[in-house]
Scaffold this motif. Structure first.
Motif, PDB file in Angstrom:
ATOM      1  N   LEU A 169       0.826  -1.200   0.000  1.00  0.00           N
ATOM      2  CA  LEU A 169       0.000   0.000   0.000  1.00  0.00           C
ATOM      3  C   LEU A 169       0.864   1.256   0.000  1.00  0.00           C
ATOM      4  O   LEU A 169       0.611   2.193  -0.765  1.00  0.00           O
ATOM      5  CB  LEU A 169      -0.949  -0.008   1.196  1.00  0.00           C
ATOM      6  N   ILE A 170       1.897   1.277   0.824  1.00  0.00           N
ATOM      7  CA  ILE A 170       2.806   2.432   0.846  1.00  0.00           C
ATOM      8  C   ILE A 170       3.471   2.591  -0.518  1.00  0.00           C
ATOM      9  O   ILE A 170       3.549   3.711  -1.047  1.00  0.00           O
ATOM     10  CB  ILE A 170       3.849   2.300   1.975  1.00  0.00           C
ATOM     11  N   ASP A 171       3.936   1.485  -1.091  1.00  0.00           N
ATOM     12  CA  ASP A 171       4.596   1.546  -2.403  1.00  0.00           C
ATOM     13  C   ASP A 171       3.674   2.128  -3.462  1.00  0.00           C
ATOM     14  O   ASP A 171       4.065   3.029  -4.209  1.00  0.00           O
ATOM     15  CB  ASP A 171       5.078   0.155  -2.840  1.00  0.00           C
ATOM     16  N   ILE A 172       2.457   1.623  -3.544  1.00  0.00           N
ATOM     17  CA  ILE A 172       1.538   2.084  -4.584  1.00  0.00           C
ATOM     18  C   ILE A 172       1.084   3.520  -4.326  1.00  0.00           C
ATOM     19  O   ILE A 172       0.928   4.310  -5.258  1.00  0.00           O
ATOM     20  CB  ILE A 172       0.344   1.123  -4.773  1.00  0.00           C
ATOM     21  N   LEU A 173       0.912   3.879  -3.077  1.00  0.00           N
ATOM     22  CA  LEU A 173       0.528   5.244  -2.723  1.00  0.00           C
ATOM     23  C   LEU A 173       1.616   6.229  -3.161  1.00  0.00           C
ATOM     24  O   LEU A 173       1.338   7.226  -3.826  1.00  0.00           O
ATOM     25  CB  LEU A 173       0.281   5.333  -1.212  1.00  0.00           C
ATOM     26  N   GLN A 174       2.862   5.916  -2.830  1.00  0.00           N
ATOM     27  CA  GLN A 174       3.973   6.793  -3.200  1.00  0.00           C
ATOM     28  C   GLN A 174       4.162   6.840  -4.719  1.00  0.00           C
ATOM     29  O   GLN A 174       4.375   7.914  -5.288  1.00  0.00           O
ATOM     30  CB  GLN A 174       5.262   6.326  -2.521  1.00  0.00           C
ATOM     31  N   GLU A 178       1.955   6.231  -7.242  1.00  0.00           N
ATOM     32  CA  GLU A 178       0.893   6.919  -7.976  1.00  0.00           C
ATOM     33  C   GLU A 178       0.871   8.413  -7.690  1.00  0.00           C
ATOM     34  O   GLU A 178       0.584   9.213  -8.579  1.00  0.00           O
ATOM     35  CB  GLU A 178      -0.466   6.276  -7.700  1.00  0.00           C
ATOM     36  N   TYR A 179       1.178   8.803  -6.455  1.00  0.00           N
ATOM     37  CA  TYR A 179       1.258  10.234  -6.161  1.00  0.00           C
ATOM     38  C   TYR A 179       2.409  10.864  -6.933  1.00  0.00           C
ATOM     39  O   TYR A 179       2.254  11.948  -7.521  1.00  0.00           O
ATOM     40  CB  TYR A 179       1.417  10.506  -4.661  1.00  0.00           C
ATOM     41  N   ALA A 180       3.555  10.201  -6.951  1.00  0.00           N
ATOM     42  CA  ALA A 180       4.723  10.748  -7.657  1.00  0.00           C
ATOM     43  C   ALA A 180       4.422  10.947  -9.141  1.00  0.00           C
ATOM     44  O   ALA A 180       4.815  11.965  -9.733  1.00  0.00           O
ATOM     45  CB  ALA A 180       5.933   9.835  -7.469  1.00  0.00           C
ATOM     46  N   LYS A 181       3.728   9.990  -9.749  1.00  0.00           N
ATOM     47  CA  LYS A 181       3.360  10.128 -11.167  1.00  0.00           C
ATOM     48  C   LYS A 181       2.477  11.350 -11.384  1.00  0.00           C
ATOM     49  O   LYS A 181       2.686  12.129 -12.317  1.00  0.00           O
ATOM     50  CB  LYS A 181       2.614   8.882 -11.651  1.00  0.00           C
ATOM     51  N   LEU A 182       1.458  11.498 -10.531  1.00  0.00           N
ATOM     52  CA  LEU A 182       0.554  12.633 -10.673  1.00  0.00           C
ATOM     53  C   LEU A 182       1.285  13.941 -10.413  1.00  0.00           C
ATOM     54  O   LEU A 182       1.129  14.911 -11.167  1.00  0.00           O
ATOM     55  CB  LEU A 182      -0.641  12.488  -9.725  1.00  0.00           C
ATOM     56  N   ALA A 188      -9.149   6.181  -2.059  1.00  0.00           N
ATOM     57  CA  ALA A 188      -9.020   7.622  -1.834  1.00  0.00           C
ATOM     58  C   ALA A 188      -7.698   8.185  -2.335  1.00  0.00           C
ATOM     59  O   ALA A 188      -7.613   9.368  -2.664  1.00  0.00           O
ATOM     60  CB  ALA A 188      -9.166   7.931  -0.339  1.00  0.00           C
ATOM     61  N   GLY A 189      -6.668   7.340  -2.402  1.00  0.00           N
ATOM     62  CA  GLY A 189      -5.348   7.797  -2.824  1.00  0.00           C
ATOM     63  C   GLY A 189      -4.971   7.318  -4.208  1.00  0.00           C
ATOM     64  O   GLY A 189      -5.301   7.967  -5.203  1.00  0.00           O
ATOM     65  N   PRO A 190      -4.291   6.179  -4.309  1.00  0.00           N
ATOM     66  CA  PRO A 190      -3.758   5.734  -5.604  1.00  0.00           C
ATOM     67  C   PRO A 190      -4.780   5.647  -6.733  1.00  0.00           C
ATOM     68  O   PRO A 190      -4.492   6.086  -7.852  1.00  0.00           O
ATOM     69  CB  PRO A 190      -3.174   4.356  -5.295  1.00  0.00           C
ATOM     70  N   SER A 191      -5.956   5.130  -6.483  1.00  0.00           N
ATOM     71  CA  SER A 191      -6.961   5.032  -7.544  1.00  0.00           C
ATOM     72  C   SER A 191      -7.392   6.418  -8.020  1.00  0.00           C
ATOM     73  O   SER A 191      -7.546   6.653  -9.221  1.00  0.00           O
ATOM     74  CB  SER A 191      -8.178   4.241  -7.068  1.00  0.00           C
ATOM     75  N   HIS A 192      -7.578   7.316  -7.076  1.00  0.00           N
ATOM     76  CA  HIS A 192      -7.937   8.685  -7.441  1.00  0.00           C
ATOM     77  C   HIS A 192      -6.784   9.393  -8.140  1.00  0.00           C
ATOM     78  O   HIS A 192      -7.009  10.207  -9.041  1.00  0.00           O
ATOM     79  CB  HIS A 192      -8.368   9.470  -6.211  1.00  0.00           C
ATOM     80  N   PHE A 193      -5.546   9.104  -7.746  1.00  0.00           N
ATOM     81  CA  PHE A 193      -4.400   9.717  -8.417  1.00  0.00           C
ATOM     82  C   PHE A 193      -4.327   9.261  -9.866  1.00  0.00           C
ATOM     83  O   PHE A 193      -4.055  10.050 -10.770  1.00  0.00           O
ATOM     84  CB  PHE A 193      -3.089   9.394  -7.698  1.00  0.00           C
ATOM     85  N   ARG A 194      -4.576   7.959 -10.098  1.00  0.00           N
ATOM     86  CA  ARG A 194      -4.561   7.430 -11.472  1.00  0.00           C
ATOM     87  C   ARG A 194      -5.650   8.077 -12.319  1.00  0.00           C
ATOM     88  O   ARG A 194      -5.411   8.459 -13.467  1.00  0.00           O
ATOM     89  CB  ARG A 194      -4.734   5.909 -11.468  1.00  0.00           C
ATOM     90  N   SER A 195      -6.858   8.178 -11.773  1.00  0.00           N
ATOM     91  CA  SER A 195      -7.940   8.766 -12.572  1.00  0.00           C
ATOM     92  C   SER A 195      -7.696  10.253 -12.823  1.00  0.00           C
ATOM     93  O   SER A 195      -8.013  10.765 -13.897  1.00  0.00           O
ATOM     94  CB  SER A 195      -9.299   8.530 -11.914  1.00  0.00           C
TER      95      SER A 195
END
Length: 163
Positions: free
Chosen positions: A9-14, A16-20, A144-151
């Protein structure tokens, strides 16, 4: 693929946020504030994503405190998301591009700290209290985090292509 433990979860959160963040950082305010045919701007999408992190953190806190958890917010039902999002956009109309970016960064940091302060059992040991469904807190974090960052990134890329 959904995360199944705190480390993932931490990996994917970081990630996807970094990409956005890399995508939105160079966007000038003039472009970020331009409305599309649905009266939505890049700024609106970014501020919206920050707000949904705030919602999740509130849902979690209310559930932990044994309070009623209002999904998505008090006075709204899930089938009223269009109305909620329109009301949110109106409430955020005076937020400028710099403030929207700062808000996203702030809420991302709060979400990351939340995850870091939880143990794996807190995140994936069972349904989130008050949620009235089977989703774990970890699954809600991902929504709330990674999925929303991707969209958001998908919207931003499409919007930039159209400009």
């Amino acid at each position: 693929m959904a995360a199944s433990n705190k480390s993932e979860l931490i990996d994917i959160l970081q990630k996807e946020y970094a990409k956005l963040d890399r995508l939105i950082t160079p966007i000038p305010a003039e472009q970020a504030m331009l409305k599309d045919e649905t009266e939505t701007s890049i700024k609106d999408v970014v501020a919206h994503r920050a707000h949904w992190i705030t919602l999740f953190l509130g849902w979690y806190a209310d559930g932990q405190a044994g309070k009623t958890v209002h999904f998505p917010a008090e006075g709204y039902k899930w089938n009223e998301l269009k109305r909620y999002n329109a009301d949110l956009r109106a409430a955020q109309k005076d937020v400028d591009w710099a403030a929207a970016q700062a808000l996203l960064k702030q809420e991302y940091a709060a979400l990351l700290v939340f995850v870091q302060n939880c143990c794996n059992e807190d995140l994936y040991g069972g349904p989130m209290q008050g949620a009235k469904n089977h989703w774990t807190p970890g699954r809600w974090v991902e929504a709330a985090g990674p999925s929303h960052f991707r969209s958001a990134a998908k919207y931003v890329r499409a919007r930039l292509r159209s400009l």
